[in-house]
Design a protein around this motif. Structure first.
Motif, PDB file in Angstrom:
ATOM      1  N   ALA A  48       0.861  -1.180   0.000  1.00 14.94           N
ATOM      2  CA  ALA A  48       0.000   0.000   0.000  1.00 14.94           C
ATOM      3  C   ALA A  48       0.896   1.228   0.000  1.00 14.94           C
ATOM      4  CB  ALA A  48      -0.918   0.010   1.214  1.00 14.94           C
ATOM      5  N   ARG A  49       0.425   2.278  -0.656  1.00 14.44           N
ATOM      6  CA  ARG A  49       1.241   3.483  -0.817  1.00 14.44           C
ATOM      7  C   ARG A  49       0.338   4.715  -0.844  1.00 14.44           C
ATOM      8  NH1 ARG A  49       4.995   3.386  -5.998  1.00 14.44           N
ATOM      9  NH2 ARG A  49       5.835   1.616  -4.820  1.00 14.44           N
ATOM     10  N   TYR A  50       0.888   5.818  -0.363  1.00 17.07           N
ATOM     11  CA  TYR A  50       0.191   7.109  -0.437  1.00 17.07           C
ATOM     12  C   TYR A  50       1.092   8.104  -1.143  1.00 17.07           C
ATOM     13  CZ  TYR A  50      -2.076  11.449   0.990  1.00 17.07           C
ATOM     14  OH  TYR A  50      -2.695  12.672   0.978  1.00 17.07           O
ATOM     15  N   THR A  51       0.550   8.812  -2.132  1.00 15.97           N
ATOM     16  CA  THR A  51       1.312   9.851  -2.823  1.00 15.97           C
ATOM     17  C   THR A  51       0.603  11.185  -2.662  1.00 15.97           C
ATOM     18  OG1 THR A  51       0.215   9.466  -4.965  1.00 15.97           O
ATOM     19  CG2 THR A  51       2.217   8.205  -4.510  1.00 15.97           C
ATOM     20  N   ALA A  52       1.383  12.199  -2.327  1.00 15.51           N
ATOM     21  CA  ALA A  52       0.856  13.543  -2.109  1.00 15.51           C
ATOM     22  C   ALA A  52       1.526  14.506  -3.077  1.00 15.51           C
ATOM     23  CB  ALA A  52       1.109  13.988  -0.668  1.00 15.51           C
ATOM     24  N   GLY A  53       0.745  15.095  -3.967  1.00 17.54           N
ATOM     25  CA  GLY A  53       1.275  16.069  -4.911  1.00 17.54           C
ATOM     26  C   GLY A  53       1.770  17.314  -4.211  1.00 17.54           C
ATOM     27  N   LEU A  54       2.881  17.853  -4.693  1.00 17.40           N
ATOM     28  CA  LEU A  54       3.478  19.037  -4.082  1.00 17.40           C
ATOM     29  C   LEU A  54       3.130  20.325  -4.816  1.00 17.40           C
ATOM     30  CD1 LEU A  54       7.067  17.657  -3.340  1.00 17.40           C
ATOM     31  CD2 LEU A  54       5.098  17.749  -1.793  1.00 17.40           C
ATOM     32  N   ASN A  55       2.843  20.242  -6.101  1.00 14.80           N
ATOM     33  CA  ASN A  55       2.611  21.451  -6.890  1.00 14.80           C
ATOM     34  C   ASN A  55       1.151  21.566  -7.311  1.00 14.80           C
ATOM     35  OD1 ASN A  55       3.320  19.176  -8.704  1.00 14.80           O
ATOM     36  ND2 ASN A  55       2.923  20.666 -10.324  1.00 14.80           N
ATOM     37  N   ASN A  56       0.721  22.786  -7.529  1.00  8.58           N
ATOM     38  CA  ASN A  56      -0.620  23.080  -8.019  1.00  8.58           C
ATOM     39  C   ASN A  56      -0.706  22.688  -9.498  1.00  8.58           C
ATOM     40  OD1 ASN A  56      -3.148  24.229  -8.589  1.00  8.58           O
ATOM     41  ND2 ASN A  56      -2.252  26.262  -8.924  1.00  8.58           N
ATOM     42  N   ILE A  57      -1.636  21.796  -9.841  1.00 15.30           N
ATOM     43  CA  ILE A  57      -1.756  21.351 -11.232  1.00 15.30           C
ATOM     44  C   ILE A  57      -2.843  22.084 -12.001  1.00 15.30           C
ATOM     45  CG2 ILE A  57      -0.841  19.069 -10.683  1.00 15.30           C
ATOM     46  CD1 ILE A  57      -3.762  18.030 -10.970  1.00 15.30           C
ATOM     47  N   ASN A  58      -3.570  22.992 -11.338  1.00 12.28           N
ATOM     48  CA  ASN A  58      -4.593  23.761 -12.040  1.00 12.28           C
ATOM     49  C   ASN A  58      -3.950  24.711 -13.044  1.00 12.28           C
ATOM     50  OD1 ASN A  58      -7.144  24.998 -12.640  1.00 12.28           O
ATOM     51  ND2 ASN A  58      -6.559  26.683 -11.286  1.00 12.28           N
ATOM     52  N   ASP A  59      -4.465  24.744 -14.255  1.00  8.95           N
ATOM     53  CA  ASP A  59      -3.915  25.620 -15.289  1.00  8.95           C
ATOM     54  C   ASP A  59      -4.974  26.560 -15.847  1.00  8.95           C
ATOM     55  OD1 ASP A  59      -1.638  26.466 -16.592  1.00  8.95           O
ATOM     56  OD2 ASP A  59      -1.912  25.155 -18.318  1.00  8.95           O
ATOM     57  N   VAL A  60      -6.017  26.823 -15.045  1.00  9.95           N
ATOM     58  CA  VAL A  60      -7.076  27.756 -15.432  1.00  9.95           C
ATOM     59  C   VAL A  60      -7.059  28.914 -14.456  1.00  9.95           C
ATOM     60  CG1 VAL A  60      -9.535  28.080 -15.770  1.00  9.95           C
ATOM     61  CG2 VAL A  60      -8.488  25.910 -16.394  1.00  9.95           C
ATOM     62  N   ASP A  61      -6.858  30.122 -14.946  1.00 10.75           N
ATOM     63  CA  ASP A  61      -6.773  31.300 -14.094  1.00 10.75           C
ATOM     64  C   ASP A  61      -8.140  31.931 -13.885  1.00 10.75           C
ATOM     65  OD1 ASP A  61      -4.027  31.061 -13.909  1.00 10.75           O
ATOM     66  OD2 ASP A  61      -3.661  32.302 -15.682  1.00 10.75           O
ATOM     67  N   ASP A  62      -8.399  32.372 -12.660  1.00 10.58           N
ATOM     68  CA  ASP A  62      -9.598  33.139 -12.359  1.00 10.58           C
ATOM     69  C   ASP A  62      -9.499  34.505 -13.025  1.00 10.58           C
ATOM     70  OD1 ASP A  62     -11.145  35.106 -10.270  1.00 10.58           O
ATOM     71  OD2 ASP A  62     -12.043  33.104 -10.303  1.00 10.58           O
ATOM     72  N   LEU A  63     -10.640  35.105 -13.313  1.00 14.64           N
ATOM     73  CA  LEU A  63     -10.635  36.393 -14.017  1.00 14.64           C
ATOM     74  C   LEU A  63      -9.907  37.467 -13.227  1.00 14.64           C
ATOM     75  CD1 LEU A  63     -14.263  36.505 -15.499  1.00 14.64           C
ATOM     76  CD2 LEU A  63     -12.118  36.031 -16.690  1.00 14.64           C
ATOM     77  N   ASN A  64     -10.054  37.476 -11.911  1.00 17.12           N
ATOM     78  CA  ASN A  64      -9.374  38.511 -11.132  1.00 17.12           C
ATOM     79  C   ASN A  64      -7.990  38.072 -10.658  1.00 17.12           C
ATOM     80  OD1 ASN A  64      -9.756  36.844  -8.875  1.00 17.12           O
ATOM     81  ND2 ASN A  64     -11.680  37.847  -8.314  1.00 17.12           N
ATOM     82  N   GLY A  65      -7.650  36.790 -10.877  1.00 16.88           N
ATOM     83  CA  GLY A  65      -6.314  36.306 -10.556  1.00 16.88           C
ATOM     84  C   GLY A  65      -6.029  36.158  -9.074  1.00 16.88           C
ATOM     85  N   ALA A  66      -7.019  36.423  -8.210  1.00 20.60           N
ATOM     86  CA  ALA A  66      -6.755  36.424  -6.771  1.00 20.60           C
ATOM     87  C   ALA A  66      -7.155  35.126  -6.084  1.00 20.60           C
ATOM     88  CB  ALA A  66      -7.493  37.588  -6.120  1.00 20.60           C
ATOM     89  N   ASN A  67      -8.148  34.451  -6.618  1.00 22.70           N
ATOM     90  CA  ASN A  67      -8.691  33.276  -5.948  1.00 22.70           C
ATOM     91  C   ASN A  67      -8.652  32.040  -6.839  1.00 22.70           C
ATOM     92  OD1 ASN A  67      -9.567  34.616  -3.447  1.00 22.70           O
ATOM     93  ND2 ASN A  67     -10.998  35.688  -4.792  1.00 22.70           N
ATOM     94  N   ASP A  68      -7.554  31.856  -7.538  1.00 23.21           N
ATOM     95  CA  ASP A  68      -7.424  30.687  -8.406  1.00 23.21           C
ATOM     96  C   ASP A  68      -7.462  29.412  -7.561  1.00 23.21           C
ATOM     97  OD1 ASP A  68      -7.096  32.416 -10.496  1.00 23.21           O
ATOM     98  OD2 ASP A  68      -4.918  32.253 -10.550  1.00 23.21           O
ATOM     99  N   PRO A  69      -8.223  28.426  -8.001  1.00 28.55           N
ATOM    100  CA  PRO A  69      -8.184  27.136  -7.297  1.00 28.55           C
ATOM    101  C   PRO A  69      -6.782  26.549  -7.346  1.00 28.55           C
ATOM    102  CG  PRO A  69     -10.056  27.246  -8.796  1.00 28.55           C
ATOM    103  CD  PRO A  69      -9.184  28.420  -9.109  1.00 28.55           C
ATOM    104  N   ARG A  70      -6.382  25.938  -6.252  1.00 28.41           N
ATOM    105  CA  ARG A  70      -5.098  25.241  -6.180  1.00 28.41           C
ATOM    106  C   ARG A  70      -5.401  23.759  -5.996  1.00 28.41           C
ATOM    107  NH1 ARG A  70      -0.649  28.097  -5.600  1.00 28.41           N
ATOM    108  NH2 ARG A  70       0.412  26.382  -4.513  1.00 28.41           N
ATOM    109  N   LEU A  71      -5.097  22.979  -7.013  1.00 26.82           N
ATOM    110  CA  LEU A  71      -5.433  21.562  -7.029  1.00 26.82           C
ATOM    111  C   LEU A  71      -4.164  20.724  -6.906  1.00 26.82           C
ATOM    112  CD1 LEU A  71      -7.994  21.569  -9.982  1.00 26.82           C
ATOM    113  CD2 LEU A  71      -8.504  21.611  -7.534  1.00 26.82           C
TER     114      LEU A  71
END
Length: 210
Positions: free
Chosen positions: A171-194
């Motif tokens: 069994a294994r657990y992997t945790a991503g370190l970087n934000n993979i979202n590549d869609v920017d919010d219109l105001n650029g302030a509240n972009d989802p971080r996935l």
């Protein structure tokens, strides 16, 4: 895209086999199992839930000293998440080629492993339902989402299991370190971080004797 994907997979498999050929004591094996995958993070305006998927690939074990070895792997892994809100009900499917490089310690039949993982996004799709408008209600969605996600992913992996003879259960657990979202919010302030989060259970077979 399919041709590029196959070329990428073949290249990584070839590099892994060359690595095994260059190490006199290297052992090769195959593995496959299930994923419990989700996209977690910040500024997500929907519920994200785990979805059950799968992974499969090969590994090379390179003895270092005593119970310590290094185990590079090449894995195809289907990841992603379920997204749920009042306006949406859909699944995101992220197809990755993952290359974990793990330090592995085995004492008796029990082993523990940990190390970094590099992932290349081979493709992304979204399918489910979305609210179109107040008048039209909900409509089906089944579309490519390649442009919504970054092409690379970096993660840390850790796990444990047992190895009896040539059979491996782990069994294994992997945790991503970087934000993979590549869609920017219109105001650029509240972009989802996935970030990718994956729980794996797997069965492996090692070829050759220790």
């Amino acid at each position: 895209m399919a041709t590029l994907t196959m070329k990428t997979i073949r290249l990584f498999f070839a590099l892994l086999l060359l690595l095994a050929a260059g190490h006199a004591q290297a052992q090769i094996g195959i593995k496959a199992g299930i994923n419990g995958a989700v996209l977690d993070g910040q500024n997500i305006d929907m519920d994200t839930r785990y979805k059950t998927t799968y992974h499969a690939g090969i590994f090379v074990r390179l003895p270092v000293i005593g119970p310590l070895s290094v185990q590079p792997e090449v894995l195809y892994s289907l990841q992603g998440s379920q997204f749920r809100s009042a306006l949406a009900n859909y699944d995101t499917k992220l197809h990755y080629l993952n290359v974990p490089v793990l330090a592995r310690v085995k004492v008796g039949p029990v082993f523990a492993e940990a190390g970094p993982q590099f992932g290349v996004l081979l493709g992304a799709r979204e399918d489910g339902t979305l609210r179109i408008s107040a008048a039209d209600g909900y409509g089906p969605v089944d579309r490519s989402a390649d442009s919504n996600y970054k092409k690379t992913d970096f993660a840390l992996a850790a796990g444990a299991g047992i190895e009896v003879g040539n059979l491996i259960l782990g069994a294994r657990y992997t945790a991503g370190l970087n934000n993979i979202n590549d869609v920017d919010d219109l105001n650029g302030a509240n972009d989802p971080r996935l970030k990718n989060r994956v729980i794996q259970g797997y069965v492996g077979i090692r070829f050759g004797s220790e």
